[in-house]
Motif scaffolding. Sequence first.
Motif, PDB file in Angstrom:
ATOM      1  N   ALA A  33       2.286   1.626   1.167  1.00  0.00           N
ATOM      2  CA  ALA A  33       3.224   1.010   2.103  1.00  0.00           C
ATOM      3  C   ALA A  33       3.602   2.081   3.115  1.00  0.00           C
ATOM      4  CB  ALA A  33       4.449   0.467   1.387  1.00  0.00           C
ATOM      5  N   GLY A  34       2.724   2.309   4.122  1.00  0.00           N
ATOM      6  CA  GLY A  34       2.918   3.431   5.036  1.00  0.00           C
ATOM      7  C   GLY A  34       2.667   4.717   4.273  1.00  0.00           C
ATOM      8  N   ASN A  35       3.675   5.572   4.214  1.00  0.00           N
ATOM      9  CA  ASN A  35       3.580   6.806   3.441  1.00  0.00           C
ATOM     10  C   ASN A  35       4.357   6.721   2.131  1.00  0.00           C
ATOM     11  OD1 ASN A  35       1.902   8.227   5.228  1.00  0.00           O
ATOM     12  ND2 ASN A  35       3.661   8.732   6.553  1.00  0.00           N
ATOM     13  N   ASP A  85       2.487  -6.507   3.099  1.00  0.00           N
ATOM     14  CA  ASP A  85       2.067  -7.134   4.357  1.00  0.00           C
ATOM     15  C   ASP A  85       3.067  -6.749   5.426  1.00  0.00           C
ATOM     16  OD1 ASP A  85       0.599  -8.853   6.086  1.00  0.00           O
ATOM     17  OD2 ASP A  85       2.123 -10.405   5.779  1.00  0.00           O
ATOM     18  N   GLY A  86       2.725  -5.710   6.219  1.00  0.00           N
ATOM     19  CA  GLY A  86       3.656  -5.203   7.216  1.00  0.00           C
ATOM     20  C   GLY A  86       4.860  -4.584   6.538  1.00  0.00           C
ATOM     21  N   ALA A  87       6.056  -5.085   6.875  1.00  0.00           N
ATOM     22  CA  ALA A  87       7.283  -4.574   6.266  1.00  0.00           C
ATOM     23  C   ALA A  87       7.693  -5.374   5.033  1.00  0.00           C
ATOM     24  CB  ALA A  87       8.418  -4.595   7.292  1.00  0.00           C
ATOM     25  N   ALA A  93      -4.033   4.639  -4.459  1.00  0.00           N
ATOM     26  CA  ALA A  93      -3.850   4.064  -3.124  1.00  0.00           C
ATOM     27  C   ALA A  93      -4.028   5.156  -2.080  1.00  0.00           C
ATOM     28  CB  ALA A  93      -2.468   3.420  -3.000  1.00  0.00           C
ATOM     29  N   LEU A  94      -4.634   4.801  -0.929  1.00  0.00           N
ATOM     30  CA  LEU A  94      -4.829   5.717   0.195  1.00  0.00           C
ATOM     31  C   LEU A  94      -3.682   5.535   1.178  1.00  0.00           C
ATOM     32  CD1 LEU A  94      -8.660   5.102   0.848  1.00  0.00           C
ATOM     33  CD2 LEU A  94      -7.573   6.691  -0.766  1.00  0.00           C
ATOM     34  N   LEU A  95      -2.970   6.611   1.480  1.00  0.00           N
ATOM     35  CA  LEU A  95      -1.826   6.547   2.396  1.00  0.00           C
ATOM     36  C   LEU A  95      -2.286   6.755   3.834  1.00  0.00           C
ATOM     37  CD1 LEU A  95       0.816   8.579   0.351  1.00  0.00           C
ATOM     38  CD2 LEU A  95       0.215   6.147   0.200  1.00  0.00           C
ATOM     39  N   ASP A  96      -1.424   6.367   4.762  1.00  0.00           N
ATOM     40  CA  ASP A  96      -1.778   6.451   6.178  1.00  0.00           C
ATOM     41  C   ASP A  96      -2.014   7.880   6.641  1.00  0.00           C
ATOM     42  OD1 ASP A  96      -1.548   3.734   6.273  1.00  0.00           O
ATOM     43  OD2 ASP A  96       0.452   3.714   7.211  1.00  0.00           O
ATOM     44  N   ASP A  97      -1.338   8.850   6.033  1.00  0.00           N
ATOM     45  CA  ASP A  97      -1.448  10.229   6.493  1.00  0.00           C
ATOM     46  C   ASP A  97      -2.573  10.994   5.791  1.00  0.00           C
ATOM     47  OD1 ASP A  97      -0.425  10.508   3.958  1.00  0.00           O
ATOM     48  OD2 ASP A  97       1.467  11.437   4.564  1.00  0.00           O
TER      49      ASP A  97
END
Length: 834
Positions: free
Chosen positions: A333-335, A45-47, A289-293
């Motif tokens: 978690a981001g990338n 959840d966020g950071a 999991a799908l990453l942001d990039d």
Amino acid sequence: MSRTGDPSHNVTGMSPTRTPGSWPTPITSELVVRAAARIGEVVVDGADVWWSESRPDEGGRSVIVRRAADGAVSDVLPAPWNARTRVHEYGGGAWTVAGGTLWFTEFSDQRLYRLDPGSASPVAVTPEPAVRAGVRHADLTAVAGGVLAVREHHPAEHAPAADVVNEVVRIGPDGAEVLVSGPDFVSDPRPGPGGELAWLQWDHPHMPWDAAQLVVRAADGSETVVAGGPGESVVQPVWAPDGALWFLCDRTDVWSLYRWRAGAAAELVLDVGSDIAGPQWVFGASRFALLDDGRIVLAHGREGRDRLVVRSPDGGLREVELAYAALRDLVAAGNDVVCVAGGPDSEPVVLRVPLDGNAPVVLRPARDLGLDPAWFSRPEHVSFPTEDGGTGIGVAHALVYPPANPEVTAPDGALPPLLVLVHGGPTSAASPVLNLAVQYWTSRGFCVADVDYRGSTGYGRRYRDALQGRWGVVDLDDVVACARYLADAGRVDPARMAIRGGSAGGYNDAGRPLHAPGGLHRRREPLRRRRPRRAGRRDAQVRVPLPRRARGAVACGRRRLRGALADQPRGRPRHPARRVPGRRGRDRAARPGRGDRGGAARQGCAARLPALRRRAARLPPGGQHPGRAGRRAVVLRPGLGLRPPGGRGHHPDRRRRPVTVIRPATVADLPRLREIERAAGRAFAGLGMHLVADDEPPALEELRGYADAGRAWVRTDDDDRPVAYLLADVVDGCAHLEQVSVHPDAAGHGHGRALVEHLATWARERGLPAVTLTTYVDVPWNGPYYRRLGFSPVDPAELSAGLREIRRVEAAHGLDRWPRAAMRREIRPRGPSG
């Protein structure tokens, strides 16, 4: 008898070699049962990273834990709150977090609660149901203004399963809105970026790994079955920001990665040749999991361990090297990716894995066991041949843990005992994560095989479905094939094997032996408990074979042969209430069992008793004669025993010979063995050998090691009380007589000789070439005695390495003040006739 084992008794823990199965270890049963907190799902959840912990020291309470961006770790859910669900009974997906707000199902009442940031107490979101815990919630996903959930409604306490309703609901401030209803089971409600809704559904009698369907409802209300159905299973749907739906499906035999777009068919994106997913026993499982990039990170099994793979948008694959062998609950978690990871020398941890090459970071470490990793056995993945059994699959798999102990080694040629583990499920799989219940055995010198029998997950649908209709047959075939494979490879002792399992695996260990005198075999038929046959409704009786006790050749006696009857009775035996004729029967009434011949004569079978005695006398040790049907068959009530000749009133002119038997020592025998040792040692005091006479017997733990290893035998009297015992090792590929002692009260009956011959037979059956020992040369019941039993002294210059080490230890403890020597008796191989 001899105190040949005295040196090892005095130097326990000092010898560099010891029989596998009896090694000392710091991994105790107390350490095994001191359970660690079990890590559940992970949410980013966020950071912040959140996870759940099921803590045994808090009664199994599931606590929600948060690790903030600054590294501070805190419990979010105070006692007695317990975030755990009972939906589908196995639960999972009991909580989720969005914007710092925690949504969870409280275990005690199964209601949904919300804990806002900064609040100290959760607030109930769903009302109190009419039936306590009758409305349950799971598989939570936060949405605007509320949460999506699977709701399970039980209309009454202990309601029949057919009356239970599973639905997908949206729960908000205004109550619950039913979105999906009708299928027997639903899971994984996932909202899409364009207002879509995806979910999984399946109907009884299917399980989700059999025939789960992936359904998508578009914003206009139209529904599409994307994949799944009979013969095809779908798990873990995940929406991408671009509107593509990713999921895992076993259409190609293994659970592989697929992508679906509206208006098009599902396309296979990645097949790694093994299952990416596992069985959906619980909600919320995640293996990719799908990453942001745009990259995708996933875990898949190969050769008994998980690999972490990153797929780039152009289709390229890269494996991330990790020291961990099992990965679950992957979350982006981001990338980076956060997951629960474990390995052969680590219990599960919460791990953050940067995918840019930096080192992984442990967010939640495992407990400190205080043990050097050298104590932990590393599993080896093996594949072995097995019987096809009509499945089309002739290979099965296992994780094999060899013995591991940094302080002890096995004597040359000594093979470890084998413990075969049979997992439950049956769609579970062997896991290479550190398990102290396994290390408890391997550190003691056992080899442990955790079998992935057919039906296990990780090897594709054909392998998983091979158990359909064959439960208790092909899985048992695989268990026996694994034991035979390891024995044939010379890795384990084929005479010392055990099987252990729970749940589905318990069916295999319920009385199904792995070995017999003739070697490994299997029992394919279901187990049956033999019960006494009923004669009418009054008296349970059984038709002989006699006897069952393996006490050598035994004959009928007089005192225990009670209620012998002619043919099958119609009711309870009659014993006339009259005076018994004859001198010995004066002034006493007839009673069952007093005078077997007279009592039997009154019931019409006196003529049969001499023949029965002769027949029983011809009985081979441990054998049974088939029951005889017909008018003259003898019938005995259950539980009757037969005593040997020589009892009171039988052959009065003949001295009564005690009945003895050699059997493996049990835990209950061990204190008695120490008594025998103390009593036998007193004879050495008469020779001035007070050091030997006063030596303490082996410790119970040491005796337990021999008993557990199957290398301790006792000779018992007719009351099954040990009167002598023998301990054995394997030294330099030969059977080594470590200790044999006879209680002085039982001396002169050949107990020691019988035990030595038993050891020689044991060695012959295992192909060992000789029996060795070390003993006092001049003590009459030592050196001279063993010469009469066929032992010859071994020249000190020709001692093997193991015997040389034993003699060195004996000398170091001052035992050479009286002449000692090593002796050897060759074992003749069994001839063609047996």
